[in-house]
Motif scaffolding. Structure first.
Motif, PDB file in Angstrom:
ATOM      1  N   PHE A 188       0.845  -1.185   0.000  1.00 59.25           N
ATOM      2  CA  PHE A 188       0.000   0.000   0.000  1.00 59.25           C
ATOM      3  C   PHE A 188       0.885   1.241   0.000  1.00 59.25           C
ATOM      4  O   PHE A 188       1.711   1.418   0.891  1.00 59.25           O
ATOM      5  CB  PHE A 188      -0.924  -0.023   1.210  1.00 59.25           C
ATOM      6  N   LEU A 189       0.689   2.105  -1.013  1.00 59.03           N
ATOM      7  CA  LEU A 189       1.483   3.322  -1.147  1.00 59.03           C
ATOM      8  C   LEU A 189       0.850   4.448  -0.350  1.00 59.03           C
ATOM      9  O   LEU A 189      -0.358   4.613  -0.345  1.00 59.03           O
ATOM     10  CB  LEU A 189       1.526   3.760  -2.602  1.00 59.03           C
TER      11      LEU A 189
ATOM     12  N   ILE B 177       1.640   8.746   0.629  1.00 63.08           N
ATOM     13  CA  ILE B 177       2.541   9.879   0.516  1.00 63.08           C
ATOM     14  C   ILE B 177       3.001  10.308   1.907  1.00 63.08           C
ATOM     15  O   ILE B 177       2.246  10.247   2.880  1.00 63.08           O
ATOM     16  CB  ILE B 177       1.869  11.051  -0.240  1.00 63.08           C
TER      17      ILE B 177
ATOM     18  N   ILE C 253       5.367  21.395   1.320  1.00 62.12           N
ATOM     19  CA  ILE C 253       3.972  21.714   1.061  1.00 62.12           C
ATOM     20  C   ILE C 253       3.027  20.613   1.502  1.00 62.12           C
ATOM     21  O   ILE C 253       1.846  20.832   1.670  1.00 62.12           O
ATOM     22  CB  ILE C 253       3.712  22.062  -0.431  1.00 62.12           C
ATOM     23  N   ILE C 254       3.496  19.406   1.653  1.00 65.69           N
ATOM     24  CA  ILE C 254       2.671  18.328   2.193  1.00 65.69           C
ATOM     25  C   ILE C 254       3.466  17.643   3.288  1.00 65.69           C
ATOM     26  O   ILE C 254       4.624  17.311   3.106  1.00 65.69           O
ATOM     27  CB  ILE C 254       2.309  17.267   1.125  1.00 65.69           C
TER      28      ILE C 254
ATOM     29  N   GLU D 209       2.202  14.636   5.602  1.00 65.42           N
ATOM     30  CA  GLU D 209       1.156  13.761   6.112  1.00 65.42           C
ATOM     31  C   GLU D 209       1.499  13.338   7.536  1.00 65.42           C
ATOM     32  O   GLU D 209       2.548  13.697   8.061  1.00 65.42           O
ATOM     33  CB  GLU D 209       1.007  12.544   5.194  1.00 65.42           C
TER      34      GLU D 209
ATOM     35  N   TYR E 298       0.171  19.311 -11.994  1.00 68.70           N
ATOM     36  CA  TYR E 298      -0.736  18.666 -12.942  1.00 68.70           C
ATOM     37  C   TYR E 298       0.006  18.004 -14.082  1.00 68.70           C
ATOM     38  O   TYR E 298      -0.435  18.003 -15.222  1.00 68.70           O
ATOM     39  CB  TYR E 298      -1.755  19.687 -13.468  1.00 68.70           C
TER      40      TYR E 298
ATOM     41  N   GLU F 135       2.803  14.512 -15.156  1.00 68.42           N
ATOM     42  CA  GLU F 135       3.166  13.150 -14.780  1.00 68.42           C
ATOM     43  C   GLU F 135       4.307  13.173 -13.762  1.00 68.42           C
ATOM     44  O   GLU F 135       5.173  14.039 -13.799  1.00 68.42           O
ATOM     45  CB  GLU F 135       3.629  12.362 -16.007  1.00 68.42           C
ATOM     46  N   ALA F 136       4.297  12.176 -12.897  1.00 67.85           N
ATOM     47  CA  ALA F 136       5.378  12.038 -11.923  1.00 67.85           C
ATOM     48  C   ALA F 136       6.379  10.997 -12.405  1.00 67.85           C
ATOM     49  O   ALA F 136       6.026  10.042 -13.084  1.00 67.85           O
ATOM     50  CB  ALA F 136       4.809  11.607 -10.575  1.00 67.85           C
TER      51      ALA F 136
ATOM     52  N   PHE G 161       9.255   8.378 -10.918  1.00 66.98           N
ATOM     53  CA  PHE G 161       9.610   7.733  -9.663  1.00 66.98           C
ATOM     54  C   PHE G 161      11.044   7.231  -9.677  1.00 66.98           C
ATOM     55  O   PHE G 161      11.546   6.785 -10.720  1.00 66.98           O
ATOM     56  CB  PHE G 161       8.684   6.543  -9.390  1.00 66.98           C
TER      57      PHE G 161
ATOM     58  N   ASN H 220     -11.593   2.877   2.363  1.00 66.13           N
ATOM     59  CA  ASN H 220     -10.566   3.627   1.673  1.00 66.13           C
ATOM     60  C   ASN H 220     -11.212   4.669   0.764  1.00 66.13           C
ATOM     61  O   ASN H 220     -12.268   4.430   0.175  1.00 66.13           O
ATOM     62  CB  ASN H 220      -9.726   2.636   0.850  1.00 66.13           C
TER      63      ASN H 220
ATOM     64  N   SER I  45      -8.643  16.963  -7.832  1.00 65.31           N
ATOM     65  CA  SER I  45      -8.130  17.861  -8.868  1.00 65.31           C
ATOM     66  C   SER I  45      -7.444  17.054  -9.968  1.00 65.31           C
ATOM     67  O   SER I  45      -7.311  17.531 -11.091  1.00 65.31           O
ATOM     68  CB  SER I  45      -7.153  18.870  -8.268  1.00 65.31           C
TER      69      SER I  45
ATOM     70  N   HIS J 231      -4.382   9.750 -11.015  1.00 66.70           N
ATOM     71  CA  HIS J 231      -3.192   9.160 -11.622  1.00 66.70           C
ATOM     72  C   HIS J 231      -3.356   7.654 -11.724  1.00 66.70           C
ATOM     73  O   HIS J 231      -3.904   7.021 -10.824  1.00 66.70           O
ATOM     74  CB  HIS J 231      -1.955   9.446 -10.762  1.00 66.70           C
TER      75      HIS J 231
ATOM     76  N   LEU K  75      -0.788   4.471 -12.011  1.00 64.40           N
ATOM     77  CA  LEU K  75       0.611   4.087 -11.878  1.00 64.40           C
ATOM     78  C   LEU K  75       0.750   2.603 -12.190  1.00 64.40           C
ATOM     79  O   LEU K  75      -0.185   1.824 -11.966  1.00 64.40           O
ATOM     80  CB  LEU K  75       1.121   4.338 -10.451  1.00 64.40           C
TER      81      LEU K  75
ATOM     82  N   SER L 109       4.649   6.256 -13.861  1.00 65.40           N
ATOM     83  CA  SER L 109       3.392   6.991 -13.977  1.00 65.40           C
ATOM     84  C   SER L 109       2.872   6.803 -15.390  1.00 65.40           C
ATOM     85  O   SER L 109       3.563   7.118 -16.360  1.00 65.40           O
ATOM     86  CB  SER L 109       3.640   8.463 -13.679  1.00 65.40           C
TER      87      SER L 109
ATOM     88  N   PHE M 175      -0.629   7.685 -16.509  1.00 64.46           N
ATOM     89  CA  PHE M 175      -1.512   8.772 -16.907  1.00 64.46           C
ATOM     90  C   PHE M 175      -1.791   9.685 -15.727  1.00 64.46           C
ATOM     91  O   PHE M 175      -1.824   9.244 -14.588  1.00 64.46           O
ATOM     92  CB  PHE M 175      -2.884   8.232 -17.379  1.00 64.46           C
ATOM     93  N   MET M 176      -2.036  10.943 -16.073  1.00 60.76           N
ATOM     94  CA  MET M 176      -2.629  11.878 -15.135  1.00 60.76           C
ATOM     95  C   MET M 176      -3.836  12.478 -15.829  1.00 60.76           C
ATOM     96  O   MET M 176      -3.722  12.969 -16.957  1.00 60.76           O
ATOM     97  CB  MET M 176      -1.651  12.970 -14.745  1.00 60.76           C
TER      98      MET M 176
ATOM     99  N   ILE N   7      -1.972   0.893 -10.029  1.00 70.11           N
ATOM    100  CA  ILE N   7      -2.419   1.633  -8.853  1.00 70.11           C
ATOM    101  C   ILE N   7      -3.100   2.923  -9.290  1.00 70.11           C
ATOM    102  O   ILE N   7      -2.562   3.670 -10.117  1.00 70.11           O
ATOM    103  CB  ILE N   7      -1.224   1.970  -7.933  1.00 70.11           C
TER     104      ILE N   7
ATOM    105  N   ARG O 119      -5.555  13.080  -6.199  1.00 71.37           N
ATOM    106  CA  ARG O 119      -5.144  14.252  -5.437  1.00 71.37           C
ATOM    107  C   ARG O 119      -6.419  15.023  -5.115  1.00 71.37           C
ATOM    108  O   ARG O 119      -7.168  15.377  -6.023  1.00 71.37           O
ATOM    109  CB  ARG O 119      -4.215  15.108  -6.278  1.00 71.37           C
TER     110      ARG O 119
ATOM    111  N   ASN P 227      -3.793  19.294   0.078  1.00 72.00           N
ATOM    112  CA  ASN P 227      -2.869  18.608  -0.820  1.00 72.00           C
ATOM    113  C   ASN P 227      -2.820  17.110  -0.574  1.00 72.00           C
ATOM    114  O   ASN P 227      -1.804  16.479  -0.794  1.00 72.00           O
ATOM    115  CB  ASN P 227      -1.463  19.184  -0.632  1.00 72.00           C
ATOM    116  N   GLN P 228      -3.945  16.538  -0.134  1.00 68.67           N
ATOM    117  CA  GLN P 228      -3.912  15.113   0.190  1.00 68.67           C
ATOM    118  C   GLN P 228      -3.891  14.254  -1.070  1.00 68.67           C
ATOM    119  O   GLN P 228      -4.522  14.573  -2.073  1.00 68.67           O
ATOM    120  CB  GLN P 228      -5.151  14.721   1.009  1.00 68.67           C
ATOM    121  N   PHE P 229      -3.126  13.182  -0.961  1.00 70.40           N
ATOM    122  CA  PHE P 229      -3.131  12.152  -1.983  1.00 70.40           C
ATOM    123  C   PHE P 229      -3.706  10.883  -1.358  1.00 70.40           C
ATOM    124  O   PHE P 229      -3.387  10.540  -0.237  1.00 70.40           O
ATOM    125  CB  PHE P 229      -1.700  11.830  -2.438  1.00 70.40           C
TER     126      PHE P 229
ATOM    127  N   PHE Q  63      -4.378   6.677  -2.270  1.00 74.80           N
ATOM    128  CA  PHE Q  63      -4.002   5.605  -3.181  1.00 74.80           C
ATOM    129  C   PHE Q  63      -4.950   4.427  -3.048  1.00 74.80           C
ATOM    130  O   PHE Q  63      -5.377   4.082  -1.942  1.00 74.80           O
ATOM    131  CB  PHE Q  63      -2.583   5.117  -2.861  1.00 74.80           C
ATOM    132  N   GLY Q  64      -5.236   3.786  -4.181  1.00 77.32           N
ATOM    133  CA  GLY Q  64      -5.915   2.501  -4.143  1.00 77.32           C
ATOM    134  C   GLY Q  64      -4.931   1.417  -3.740  1.00 77.32           C
ATOM    135  O   GLY Q  64      -3.720   1.648  -3.701  1.00 77.32           O
TER     136      GLY Q  64
END
Lengths: 112, 109
Positions: free
Chosen positions: A42-43, A45, A55-56, A58, A98, A100-101, A103, B2, B30, B33, B35, B45, B47-48, B86, B90, B95-97, B99-100
């Motif tokens: 489980f990922l 952030i 800025i974040i 958690e 907005y 792509e990330a 990794f 979840n 907003s 994604h 993954l 990654s 798609f966004m 995955i 967001r 700014n919470q993310f 995840f599934g």
């Protein structure tokens, strides 16, 4: 040329130690992240920095402290390591919120 | 519960099959994604999305903002597509993310 690189790839250490994981990106991105992936894959952030500013943040124990000396680096320092910190830690970066990330390959931390 | 739910959790397909992975979320977002995590652990990654549809090669991602649902489709699946997919969102407040838990796909030759 690796876009987002983390070191080390594997880290085995004893409880109570302090360790750092380094992350560098050569993409010119202004936002970097740390994620934790637990044993159930489980990922989650942990932190996000934009132009060296946090800025974040958690709900992460304050034993974890990110440090961003410049826009291209976001290192993760962990104090007083505990067994539950064992996980794979991923660094990522993106250009703006907005896009792509990208990794890093992950750092597998094992606390014994 | 979840904030992001994916289905199915596990999927086995024959090479060449059309595959769909679903993602539903319960928060305002907003961006969403998709993954891909390879068996070796590396994450890419794919798609966004914030609306509509995106296509990249054999992969297509769609999102329906009103229904809070996204799908990832793989056409003409291949064994090299075997990975964990995955879904992550967001939130549009703060700014919470989220995840599934991932969908583990195995494509058999």
């Amino acid at each position: 040329d690796t876009a987002v690189s983390q070191t080390p790839k594997y880290l085995v250490t004893q409880m109570g130690n302090d360790k750092s994981i380094k992350c560098e990106q050569n993409l010119g991105h202004d936002t970097m992240y740390w994620y934790k992936q637990d044993s159930k894959k489980f990922l989650k952030i942990m932190f996000s920095y934009n132009n060296k500013e946090l800025i974040i943040n958690e709900t992460v124990p304050n034993r974890f402290s990110p440090k961003s000396p410049d826009k291209a680096h976001l290192n993760l320092h962990i104090n007083s390591l505990e067994l539950g910190d064992s996980a794979v830690y991923f660094c990522a970066s993106r250009f703006g919120p907005y896009t792509e990330a990208f990794f890093g390959q992950g750092t597998r931390l094992t606390v014994v | 519960k979840n904030e992001v739910e994916q289905s199915p959790q596990n999927l086995t397909a024959q090479e060449g099959e059309f595959i769909t992975i679903n993602c539903s979320y319960s928060v305002g977002i907003s961006a969403l994604h998709w993954l891909q995590q390879h068996p070796g652990g590396g994450i890419v990654s794919l798609f966004m999305l914030s609306s509509g549809k995106k296509k990249h090669g054999r992969l297509i991602a769609t999102i329906n903002i009103q229904e809070k649902h996204s799908s990832l489709h793989i056409t003409a699946s291949h064994p090299r597509d075997s990975a964990v997919y995955i879904c992550a969102v967001r939130s549009n407040t703060g700014n919470q993310f989220y995840f599934g838990t991932g969908t583990s796909l195995t494509v058999i030759p």
